[in-house]
Write an enzyme that holds these catalytic residues in place. Structure first.
Site, short mmCIF file in Angstrom:
data_model
loop_
_atom_site.label_atom_id
_atom_site.label_comp_id
_atom_site.label_asym_id
_atom_site.label_seq_id
_atom_site.Cartn_x
_atom_site.Cartn_y
_atom_site.Cartn_z
N HIS A 185 -1.07 3.84 -0.43
CA HIS A 185 -1.26 4.36 0.92
C HIS A 185 0.00 5.02 1.47
O HIS A 185 -0.07 5.77 2.44
CB HIS A 185 -1.85 3.30 1.87
CG HIS A 185 -0.90 2.25 2.36
ND1 HIS A 185 -0.77 1.02 1.78
CD2 HIS A 185 -0.03 2.25 3.40
CE1 HIS A 185 0.11 0.30 2.44
NE2 HIS A 185 0.58 1.03 3.43
N ASP A 200 -2.77 -1.25 -4.82
CA ASP A 200 -2.18 -0.31 -3.85
C ASP A 200 -0.78 0.16 -4.29
O ASP A 200 0.22 -0.23 -3.70
CB ASP A 200 -2.11 -1.00 -2.49
CG ASP A 200 -1.88 -0.01 -1.35
OD1 ASP A 200 -1.48 1.13 -1.62
OD2 ASP A 200 -2.09 -0.39 -0.19
N SER A 256 5.51 -1.74 3.81
CA SER A 256 4.63 -1.27 2.75
C SER A 256 5.47 -0.66 1.65
O SER A 256 6.35 0.15 1.90
CB SER A 256 3.69 -0.21 3.28
OG SER A 256 2.58 -0.84 3.85
N1 ARG Z 1 -2.89 -2.42 6.31
C1 ARG Z 1 -1.93 -1.81 5.44
C2 ARG Z 1 -0.81 -1.18 6.27
O1 ARG Z 1 -0.69 -1.42 7.41
C3 ARG Z 1 -2.58 -0.84 4.52
C4 ARG Z 1 -3.03 0.40 5.19
C5 ARG Z 1 -3.83 1.33 4.33
N2 ARG Z 1 -4.75 2.05 5.18
C6 ARG Z 1 -6.04 1.75 5.32
N3 ARG Z 1 -6.73 2.19 6.36
N4 ARG Z 1 -6.66 1.05 4.43
O2 ARG Z 1 -0.28 -0.14 6.07
N1 GLU Z 2 0.55 -1.91 5.34
C1 GLU Z 2 1.71 -1.96 6.17
C2 GLU Z 2 2.60 -0.73 6.10
O1 GLU Z 2 2.23 0.35 5.94
C3 GLU Z 2 2.53 -3.13 5.80
C4 GLU Z 2 1.76 -4.29 6.09
C5 GLU Z 2 2.07 -4.89 7.40
O2 GLU Z 2 2.02 -4.27 8.47
O3 GLU Z 2 2.36 -6.05 7.25
O4 GLU Z 2 3.75 -0.77 6.35
#
Ligand code: ARG
Ligand code: GLU
Length: 720
Positions: free
Chosen positions: A85, A221, A652
């Site tokens: 991502h 991922d 991330s």
């Molecule tokens: N939750 C993770 C973060 O905050 C992964 C995000 C990937 N995006 C999504 N909509 N699945 O970045």
């Molecule tokens: N998916 C998140 C990012 O893009 C990291 C996960 C989180 O927020 O803990 O940075």
């Protein structure tokens, strides 16, 4: 006696500390604050191995990826690992219906096939130091807010001249502990970063939004990039003649796996947290503001999701936009739920009572800090309606493309106003590039429906005195709300990208004039100008006073809670979090194991599904258990693993390291309710989600058919 006492203290203090959890620590302070605890938890490294100014250390393998994620160097030829991502924009840019790398995955079989990404960069931290004394020189309590800010600014500028920077180096000076401390960072940026590999989205985004922020998780991922340098090894802009970087340091990769209780460490660039909000402000954020933002995104996602389901091209074009909108939408829901489930507001209130009690014991401190909390509460409460309106308008500007593009152009026009037409002309090629990219997948009909849903909230929910009358009049003049939105879209150049770009190419002066007279542009501009003047400026005046009080409050907390090692809020600087690999018991009372396996991917598999499809080749590898050397002892293929590391957005792509500092996984998410750790870390439920490095290696080697990339890494503890 002394040693007995130490043993005794160690005996009670250690378990207390170990449970305290949480924390995003500054690498240069580990030795004093954390090293002992880290070693007690199973770390075999020294603080110096993690961060050293003299010798190479782990920090030399960590990069800030594109300014929004973390990455790590994993070979002596500049190979960089980050999340799928995080690389998503780059992968999407190289994807077409014919060469659909999002759908099929992408693997460069040689250097020549690695794909350049204009605008993408990675930044290393060369060194960092405490510059509090220099930045706060001459600052006293009696200074007004403005005078203090001016002095800090002056001191900072002066300090910058002390650093002799090389090309591609930069100096960042950032406030910590709400401005009670300052650190300087010398950074080095590389602008030639090429795409090397990515699994298909069905793997890299497996579970998409349904599984996002959830556990059990089964997402692969990750994506791979490579840093290129000038032939002499120095940073350089993209050039065909550039060569793979020879890094100071790269991480070793361990295929030994981890078991519950193993030490775990995450090293990266967490973006923002608000750990020190008063209880009332925490309640406002989670009970008032989050619900507004969530509601606004419910509206746009309903439109976008159904358009994506109906059309394969829209699914590509809107993939990144949709993921961007959905991610925070779901995060805010988890944060509010988590805070509610653990009673975080009540716990914060309890801490505030304790704070007041401790103040009682010291009259001088009581005189100084005694009024802080009531004053903060009052200001947050007075600001609430402004914060709500700001949330509505902020969401409109975020979700509606018509608003996004109008804002970008408006900013460019200011260049013409301030620096003349020549300055604007110089920017035209860049603006054309931007417009082409912006409109590549743009659908006016989708945007119109998003707008229809979003602007309704402005008319219905924002109080009259905070609404722009120009905008309100538009509605009064239109035959109906629907007619207003239809007109706005039918009558605006901003919904016709090609025509707009053509106009700019033909005659920049005329372009500015026409866009400025454009119906859609004017609508956006009026709404935002009014909002900035009547809402944001007033809001910011409150923010200035609130920040000032939060700074005193932070200082008071540091003084009065010496036994709670308080760590500074995240601010996109390099931090270390540590904990263990471990499962958890959820707010639902269920217990969750620390690891998932490929079997779980197959259990979730729904043929042809939007989120849960599985590539045929992966199904075959599963059927034949062709896992190569990457399976566990009992023959299963690990996919994801949980840790109790305090992380946030920006982490991330951060490496998850074992006690020896070897790479065992790649951080990419948190469990749903644990997103509350942005305001309150609860060690019982807050967990970060990591993709097991063995799954990454398997996917590169077996699914991607690119074993040469695995061979390029330094594998340790290989079992076979
Ligand atoms: N939750 C993770 C973060 O905050 C992964 C995000 C990937 N995006 C999504 N909509 N699945 O970045
Ligand atoms: N998916 C998140 C990012 O893009 C990291 C996960 C989180 O927020 O803990 O940075």
């Amino acid at each position: 006696m002394r040693s007995l006492l130490l043993i005794f203290l160690g005996f009670i203090a250690a378990p207390l500390l170990l449970r305290a959890g949480g924390g995003m620590w500054l690498p240069l302070l580990l030795e004093n604050l954390n090293e002992e605890e880290m070693r007690a938890m199973g770390m075999e490294l020294t603080a110096e191995d993690i961060y050293s100014i003299n010798a190479g250390s782990l920090k030399d393998a960590i990069v800030h990826f594109g300014g929004f994620c973390t990455g790590e160097v994993i070979s002596e030829r500049g190979l960089v690992l980050t999340n799928h991502h995080c690389g998503f924009g780059a992968i999407q840019d190289h994807s077409t219906l014919q060469n659909n790398y999002l759908e099929e995955g992408f693997w460069a079989m040689s250097g020549g096939e690695e794909l350049p990404n204009p605008g993408l960069f990675v930044t290393f931290i060369e060194r960092m130091e405490d510059v509090t004394d220099q930045v706060l020189a001459g600052v006293t309590d009696s200074l007004s807010i403005k005078d203090r800010a001016r002095l800090v600014q002056m001191n900072t500028e002066r300090l910058k001249t002390d650093y002799a920077l090389q090309p591609f180096e930069d100096l960042l000076i950032k406030p910590f502990y709400e401005g009670n401390k300052y650190y300087a960072f010398v950074t080095k940026t590389y602008n030639d970063v090429r795409l090397v590999g990515a699994p298909p989205s069905s793997v890299g985004k497996f579970g998409a939004d349904t599984d996002n922020w959830e556990w059990p998780r089964h997402t692969g991922d990750f994506s791979l990039f490579r840093i290129y340098t000038a032939p002499d090894g120095s940073p350089a802009d993209y050039d065909e003649a550039n060569v793979p970087m020879v890094p100071k340091r790269h991480l070793e990769v361990s295929t030994a796996g981890v078991v519950p209780g193993d030490f775990s460490m995450v090293f990266g660039f967490p973006g923002t947290t608000d750990q020190y909000l008063p209880a009332a402000a925490m309640r406002q954020r989670t009970e008032v503001i989050n619900p507004i933002r969530i509601g606004m995104r419910d509206l746009s996602l309903a439109v976008i999701d159904s358009a994506m389901r109906a059309d394969a091209q829209v699914k590509i074009d809107y993939a990144s936009k949709q993921a961007r909108i959905a991610n925070a939408w779901k995060k805010w829901r988890g944060e509010s739920q988590g805070v509610e489930a653990v009673g975080a507001v009540a716990k914060r209130e309890e801490m505030e009572r304790e704070f007041l009690q401790r103040l009682e014991a010291k009259p001088s401190a009581k005189a100084r800090y005694g009024k802080l909390l009531p004053e903060l509460d009052r200001l947050y409460a007075e600001r609430e309606q402004l914060e709500k309106t700001r949330a509505y308008v902020g969401e409109i500007n975020y979700n509606v493309d018509l608003f996004r593009i109008a804002n970008v152009l408006d900013a460019q026009f200011k260049v013409a106003d301030n620096n003349g037409m020549e300055a604007f002309r110089e920017r035209v090629p860049g603006i054309i590039d931007y417009l082409e990219e912006f409109y590549a997948g743009y659908r006016p009909d989708i945007d119109r429906e998003v707008t229809r849903a979003q602007l309704r909230a402005y008319y219905d929910e924002v109080p009259r005195e905070q609404q722009d009358m120009y905008v309100v009049d538009q509605l009064a003049f239109a035959a109906s709300y629907d007619a207003l939105i239809d007109d706005l879209f039918a009558g605006s150049y901003l919904t016709r990208g090609e025509r707009l770009t053509e106009l700019l190419r033909e005659n920049p002066e005329d372009f500015i004039e026409r866009v400025r007279a454009d119906r859609g542009f004017q609508y956006v501009r009026q709404l935002n100008r009014f909002n900035e003047r009547e809402v944001v400026d007033v809001y910011n005046a409150y923010a200035e006073r609130i920040n000032e009080l939060q700074r005193s409050y932070m200082q008071a907390l540091l003084d009065f809670f010496p036994e709670r090692r308080l760590y500074p809020d995240a601010n996109s600087t390099l931090r270390v979090s540590y904990g263990k690999f471990e499962g958890f018991t959820g707010v639902d009372g269920n217990t969750y194991d620390y690891m998932t396996y490929l079997d779980g991917v197959m259990e979730k598999y729904v043929p042809g599904d939007y989120e849960f499809d599985v590539p045929e080749k992966l199904r075959e590898l599963y059927a034949t258990k062709d896992y190569g050397p990457y399976a566990t002892e009992d023959g299963r293929l690990p996919v994801c693993v949980l840790g109790s590391n305090h992380t946030t957005g920006g982490n991330s792509g951060s490496p998850a390291l074992n006690g020896k500092g070897q790479l065992v996984g790649l951080n990419f998410d948190r469990t749903w309710q644990s997103t509350m750790s942005d305001v309150y870390y609860d060690p019982n439920i807050c967990r970060n989600i990591v993709v097991d490095i063995r799954y990454v290696l398997f996917l590169i080697d077996k699914l991607g058919g690119a074993p040469h990339l695995v061979q390029e890494m330094t594998l340790v503890d290989a079992k076979r």
